[in-house]
Design a protein around this motif. Structure first.
Motif, PDB file in Angstrom:
ATOM      1  N   ASP A  54       8.211   3.801  -3.380  1.00  0.00           N
ATOM      2  CA  ASP A  54       7.190   4.687  -2.831  1.00  0.00           C
ATOM      3  C   ASP A  54       6.895   4.364  -1.374  1.00  0.00           C
ATOM      4  O   ASP A  54       5.958   4.884  -0.794  1.00  0.00           O
ATOM      5  CB  ASP A  54       5.904   4.644  -3.659  1.00  0.00           C
ATOM      6  N   LYS A  55       7.702   3.508  -0.800  1.00  0.00           N
ATOM      7  CA  LYS A  55       7.688   3.259   0.635  1.00  0.00           C
ATOM      8  C   LYS A  55       9.128   3.262   1.130  1.00  0.00           C
ATOM      9  O   LYS A  55      10.040   2.855   0.408  1.00  0.00           O
ATOM     10  CB  LYS A  55       7.061   1.897   0.956  1.00  0.00           C
ATOM     11  N   ALA A  56       9.319   3.726   2.360  1.00  0.00           N
ATOM     12  CA  ALA A  56      10.605   3.597   3.032  1.00  0.00           C
ATOM     13  C   ALA A  56      10.451   2.522   4.107  1.00  0.00           C
ATOM     14  O   ALA A  56       9.404   2.425   4.743  1.00  0.00           O
ATOM     15  CB  ALA A  56      11.018   4.916   3.663  1.00  0.00           C
ATOM     16  N   ALA A  57      11.480   1.715   4.286  1.00  0.00           N
ATOM     17  CA  ALA A  57      11.392   0.613   5.241  1.00  0.00           C
ATOM     18  C   ALA A  57      12.678   0.495   6.037  1.00  0.00           C
ATOM     19  O   ALA A  57      13.769   0.795   5.531  1.00  0.00           O
ATOM     20  CB  ALA A  57      11.110  -0.702   4.525  1.00  0.00           C
ATOM     21  N   ALA A  80       0.491   5.824   6.336  1.00  0.00           N
ATOM     22  CA  ALA A  80       0.355   4.754   5.334  1.00  0.00           C
ATOM     23  C   ALA A  80       1.354   3.633   5.535  1.00  0.00           C
ATOM     24  O   ALA A  80       1.789   2.998   4.577  1.00  0.00           O
ATOM     25  CB  ALA A  80       0.499   5.327   3.916  1.00  0.00           C
ATOM     26  N   GLY A  81       1.712   3.372   6.801  1.00  0.00           N
ATOM     27  CA  GLY A  81       2.730   2.362   7.056  1.00  0.00           C
ATOM     28  C   GLY A  81       2.200   1.134   7.757  1.00  0.00           C
ATOM     29  O   GLY A  81       1.016   0.999   8.054  1.00  0.00           O
ATOM     30  N   SER A  82       3.111   0.224   8.016  1.00  0.00           N
ATOM     31  CA  SER A  82       2.820  -0.984   8.773  1.00  0.00           C
ATOM     32  C   SER A  82       4.050  -1.329   9.599  1.00  0.00           C
ATOM     33  O   SER A  82       5.164  -0.884   9.299  1.00  0.00           O
ATOM     34  CB  SER A  82       2.459  -2.149   7.846  1.00  0.00           C
ATOM     35  N   PHE A  83       3.854  -2.123  10.637  1.00  0.00           N
ATOM     36  CA  PHE A  83       4.968  -2.458  11.527  1.00  0.00           C
ATOM     37  C   PHE A  83       4.743  -3.842  12.109  1.00  0.00           C
ATOM     38  O   PHE A  83       3.624  -4.344  12.169  1.00  0.00           O
ATOM     39  CB  PHE A  83       5.087  -1.433  12.663  1.00  0.00           C
ATOM     40  N   VAL A 111      -4.435   6.550   2.784  1.00  0.00           N
ATOM     41  CA  VAL A 111      -5.144   5.705   1.827  1.00  0.00           C
ATOM     42  C   VAL A 111      -4.600   5.929   0.424  1.00  0.00           C
ATOM     43  O   VAL A 111      -4.370   4.980  -0.338  1.00  0.00           O
ATOM     44  CB  VAL A 111      -6.661   5.984   1.882  1.00  0.00           C
ATOM     45  N   PHE A 112      -4.392   7.191   0.070  1.00  0.00           N
ATOM     46  CA  PHE A 112      -3.841   7.504  -1.256  1.00  0.00           C
ATOM     47  C   PHE A 112      -2.494   6.830  -1.448  1.00  0.00           C
ATOM     48  O   PHE A 112      -2.231   6.216  -2.494  1.00  0.00           O
ATOM     49  CB  PHE A 112      -3.698   9.021  -1.413  1.00  0.00           C
ATOM     50  N   GLU A 113      -1.620   6.916  -0.460  1.00  0.00           N
ATOM     51  CA  GLU A 113      -0.278   6.333  -0.576  1.00  0.00           C
ATOM     52  C   GLU A 113      -0.352   4.822  -0.721  1.00  0.00           C
ATOM     53  O   GLU A 113       0.389   4.225  -1.509  1.00  0.00           O
ATOM     54  CB  GLU A 113       0.575   6.701   0.640  1.00  0.00           C
ATOM     55  N   ARG A 114      -1.230   4.191   0.026  1.00  0.00           N
ATOM     56  CA  ARG A 114      -1.334   2.733  -0.054  1.00  0.00           C
ATOM     57  C   ARG A 114      -1.879   2.278  -1.404  1.00  0.00           C
ATOM     58  O   ARG A 114      -1.421   1.284  -1.969  1.00  0.00           O
ATOM     59  CB  ARG A 114      -2.218   2.219   1.082  1.00  0.00           C
TER      60      ARG A 114
END
Length: 943
Positions: A73-76, A124-127, A859-862
């Protein structure tokens, strides 16, 4: 830097051990029909890894690994460049790190300095990124549907960066702040001292972080700093030394097209990864005996042995067996003898610093004060153990046992979070042949006595660098970058080895039954509900591993009633770990673990491992807790470890101290490090023996099993736990950890710290624990995150550590903003925060539902992100049992509520947050606040 080795273009035969596990490798080297892709391959993977893999070589030579995981449910994405701080010019130390920072500040198609960061955050990402001696790595994760836009922005880093001239000074200040934030880090201080006695021609002895001094403007007549950054980028950032990895739910063909479109134009000038052709240390300078001062009350000795970098032997991994034998913690091991003698409380062994040609094999020992007085005896014991291995330890059965455990771990490996996976794979792709990108760290193809003996022979007294770290070291010599007092000893005395060394026997804990049980539950189900005992069970096969996670909470009414009781609870938990260490170390090697930790209600036992063999571990752990003798040696050792932790608390990271102060202020019962330390000094062994009896006589127990375990098996183990512990109390008898309501208006507290930096942690507290209120505060935090970072870090350059986010205390919602600065006083930081919040008031008034939508979705995705490891799933469900009303889907409920939070509702919630503000502020030489007195004026948080 690491020398690039040429591996045979042919494919190796698959080992018989690998075939026996059903791991198949089908080599492909086919041309692709996708424009820009020249070659496609497949790697070796576990038979239980259901993801699809594709290794590509783009027409520009960029090696790329694609992993399609439909369940993700995340792409990286991670890009690794085989250049790092070892390539810094001597007159611009820290340049590689500075370049890493500059790439984030705009590109030709996306010139805004926060274009990349803002896009990632809104989705909903981080880096992040890091610069190491051998590598520079950039990575991110994001909501999968936003991956194409993220790749557009990310690929531009390596095509058309702007090297934003307007941000040059501010980013140099940020790098300097990062340096100052780490200047008291003990690992860096030790390396800085060690570098002074190593070969000064080796580039890894230079200063890697960078500072205002090393990155100063260039003299007239020379290239400017910006021009030097661009020059370094053009010299080293090249497709031929880059590796890219993507983990995402999209099909491989889709990912391949996206990569080819965006990355094929990265230039390829035929560069090779830089080589280092000088040793870490000249033979003539050995042996070296070094001492250096630690800021913390912690004593340690490291024995470094220069060896050839074992990456050349990665297929057989001879240093793995040596590390296993020297790092053993079972009966007759070095650590067991040192512990019994009261000299040490921890030991590790393995390969450390490396550059592709050379490396260090390092044995690290955590010392007691008595151990610090007997370094020569410890050294003599180490060499006695090495001689013992040379004479009796290099047996093929020992190697095969380790190889079997590695294959077992590879077969049932659980992938981590997509961003961790992408980063690991991109780095592995830069080091190993393509087919081994997943398998290299597990591979042990066969016992090679000659290579094992060659490495063992390097572990000799005349090839030694011994480094002692302790607070008692004083010297006029100061290391140049991290201000460490150090001295070199001309000679040392001969020591006497401790008697009783022996080598480990065959491991009796290796699991035999590794079959996977079919069936998975959606959430834990009640298994047993009885007076004093409640057990839950969740069968799970989706992680494709026959492992089980047990959590057992032993709750007692007085576990945190006083500082003395809180210390005794910790002593009992830590003593249990200590007393089991020697007998259960082989179980840990075989894939099991037992951990006991204290909390406000009592002690939790966390057992993890294979389903096969877990019952006797549960039984042994509970029997040890109830019946084993507490020796005076063990009591003193465990008490010393806790006291060391509490004494060192004022020297720990400032952000951690601020968070601890916030918890002490707004949660009850809580005890400060000073209170715990003082209480511990009043306790003797008989106090712990009495407490254990009192503790076990009055228990309430919660338990949960999550994993590949049937309901019948779980019930049998639960009844075993219940029978062993015989709990008598109801849950109502157990005191709750309670959040407190912050005072109306603005309050300021100052922690007990010895740090040199300044900090403000501002906490805005919500006013109720409803899921809707929690969701609204979470959305507000998401909305504030990027602007806060952009304003106070990028534009105002207040410091390196700058962030804002949702920060609940138990079920009480809150929003935390933190800034740590090397040279800006806390009063100034607070003023800048005030100004930011006033502007946020105005921005929020103009916010409409359409503009708010991406933040609600983020927020929902996280909140609905899946657990990627069995342990994470177990911990999440376990936390739900701490509430009086157990609901395993509260996270999902909050996520649903976040989707329909309106802008108007957000404005109302914001007004409540602004009414209760607590600042944790610190400046050097501050007088600490009486946090306990402050806490006692507060009332429980309204539910």
């Amino acid at each position: 830097m690491l020398r690039f080795f040429s591996f045979s273009p042919g494919y190796p035969l698959v080992s018989s051990a690998l075939l026996s596990l059903g791991v198949l490798y089908i080599p492909l080297a086919n041309a692709s029909s996708t424009d820009g892709v020249s070659q496609v391959e497949d790697p070796i993977v576990s038979p239980h890894d259901e993801r699809d893999y594709r290794l590509l070589t783009l027409e520009n030579g960029l090696q790329t690994l694609l992993v399609s995981d439909p369940q993700a449910d995340k792409a990286a994405t991670s890009m690794n460049i085989r250049v790092g701080s070892a390539q810094d010019p001597e007159d611009l130390q820290g340049l590689a790190h500075f370049l890493e920072h500059m790439l984030f500040l705009g590109t030709e198609p996306f010139p805004e300095s926060d274009a990349y960061q803002g896009y990632i955050s809104r989705n909903a990402g981080s880096f992040n990124a890091f610069t190491a001696p051998q590598d520079t790595n950039y990575f991110f994760d994001i909501e999968p549907s936003a991956l194409p836009g993220a790749l557009d922005r990310f690929s531009a880093f390596f095509l058309t960066p702007l090297f934003n001239a307007d941000k040059l000074d501010s980013e140099r200040n940020v790098v300097h702040s990062e340096y100052m934030a780490r200047i008291r880090d003990e690992g860096r201080r030790e390396n800085d001292a060690l570098n002074q006695v190593l070969n000064q021609e080796h580039p890894m002895t230079r200063f890697a972080v960078g500072s205002r001094e090393t990155l100063a403007d260039r003299p007239d007549g020379e290239l400017s700093l910006r021009e030097r950054v661009i020059e370094f980028y053009r010299q080293h950032y090249d497709a031929s030394v880059m590796t890219l990895a993507i983990v995402a739910p999209q099909p491989l063909d889709t990912l391949e097209n996206w990569v080819a479109e965006r990355f094929v134009d990265i230039p390829n000038h035929g560069l090779s990864a830089p080589e280092i052709d000088v040793p870490f240390v000249r033979d003539a300078s050995l042996p070296i005996y070094l001492q250096r001062q630690s800021l913390k009350d912690r004593r340690q000795v490291r024995f470094h042995f220069p060896i050839p970098d074992p990456i050349r032997d990665y297929k057989t991994q001879p240093t793995q067996l040596l590390g296993h034998l020297l790092g053993d913690e079972g009966e007759g091991s070095i650590l067991a003898l040192l512990r019994d003698e009261g000299l040490a409380d921890g030991l590790s062994a393995g390969t450390g610093r490396r550059d592709g040609q050379n490396a260090f094999f390092t044995v690290s020992v955590s010392l007691t004060p008595e151990g610090a007085e007997r370094l020569d005896d410890i050294e003599a014991t180490l060499f006695a153990a090495i001689n013992n291995i040379r004479e009796y330890g290099l047996d093929e059965w020992r190697y095969q046992e380790q190889a079997s455990l590695r294959e077992q771990a590879f077969r049932f490996q659980q992938p981590g979070a997509p961003s961790q996976e992408a980063t690991r794979l991109a780095m592995n792709l830069s080091r190993y042949p393509a087919e081994d990108v997943q398998y290299a760290s597990y591979r042990m193809d066969g016992f090679d006595p000659e290579r094992h003996r060659a490495y063992l022979d390097a572990l000799a007294p005349d090839n030694l660098i011994r480094v002692y770290s302790g607070p008692d070291v004083e010297s006029e010599q100061i290391s140049p970058w991290f201000n460490t007092q150090w001295r070199r000893l001309d000679e040392v005395n001969s020591g006497n080895p401790l008697a009783g060394l022996s080598l480990p026997e065959p491991n009796p804990f290796i699991a035999d039954d590794l079959t996977l049980l079919e069936g998975s539950d959606e959430q834990p189900q009640a298994l047993i509900e009885a007076r004093g005992f409640r057990a839950w069970h969740m069968q799970e096969e989706r992680f494709n591993t026959p492992k089980v996670e047990w959590r057992i909470s032993l709750q007692h009414p007085s576990a945190s009633y006083s500082a003395e009781e809180a210390v005794l609870t910790r002593l009992l938990a830590n003593w249990l770990n200590d007393s089991l260490n020697e007998s259960l170390y082989p179980a840990w090697l075989a894939g099991h673990s037992v951990d006991s930790y204290a909390h406000s209600r009592g002690i939790t036992l966390a057992l993890s491992g294979w389903r096969d063999g877990q019952t006797p571990l549960i039984e042994q752990t509970l029997s040890q807790l109830a019946n084993a003798s507490i020796s005076a040696n063990a009591f003193e050792r465990v008490k010393y470890q806790l006291q060391r932790e509490w004494r060192n608390a004022p020297e720990s990271s400032l952000t951690r101290q601020a968070q601890r102060a916030l918890g002490e202020a707004l949660l009850t019962p809580q005890w400060s490090s000073r209170e715990l330390l003082a209480a511990s000094q009043r306790l003797q062994i008989h106090h712990l023996e009495d407490f254990r009896q009192r503790f076990l006589e009055k228990l309430y127990v919660d338990a949960m099993a999550v994993g590949n375990l049937s309901e019948d098996q779980a019930e049998q183990q639960a009844e075993l736990i219940r029978g062993k512990l015989r709990p008598r109390l109801t849950r109502d008898a157990i005191s709750e950890l309670t959040p407190l309501q912050a005072k109306a208006g603005a309050s300021v507290l100052r922690p007990d710290s010895t740090r040199d930096e300044s900090l403000v942690l501002r906490y805005l507290q919500g006013n109720d624990t409803s899921l809707r209120h929690q969701a609204a505060v979470n959305v507000l935090a998401q909305w504030l995150e990027t602007p806060f970072y952009q304003r106070l870090r990028t534009e105002e350059q207040l410091g390196y550590i700058v962030n804002a986010g949702y920060s609940p205390l138990l079920e009480a919602p809150g929003l935390a903003m933190i800034v740590q600065s090397p040279d800006t006083p806390s009063a100034t930081i607070a003023e800048r925060m005030d100004a930011f919040l006033q502007e946020a008031d105005e921005r929020l008034e103009a916010l409409d539902d359409e503009a708010l939508a991406p933040y609600r979705q983020a927020v929902f995705e996280r909140l609905t992100q899946r657990d990627t490891r069995l342990e994470a799933l177990a911990n999440r469900h376990w936390q739900a049992t701490a509430l009086k009303e157990v609901e395993f889907n509260r996270r999902e409920q909050r996520a649903e509520r976040a989707l329909d939070i309106s802008a108007e509702e957000l404005r109302k919630v914001w007004s409540t947050l602004r009414k209760r503000q607590l600042d944790i502020r610190f400046d050097p030489d501050d007088a600490k606040s009486d946090i306990r007195a402050f806490r006692e004026t507060l009332t429980p948080f309204s539910r």
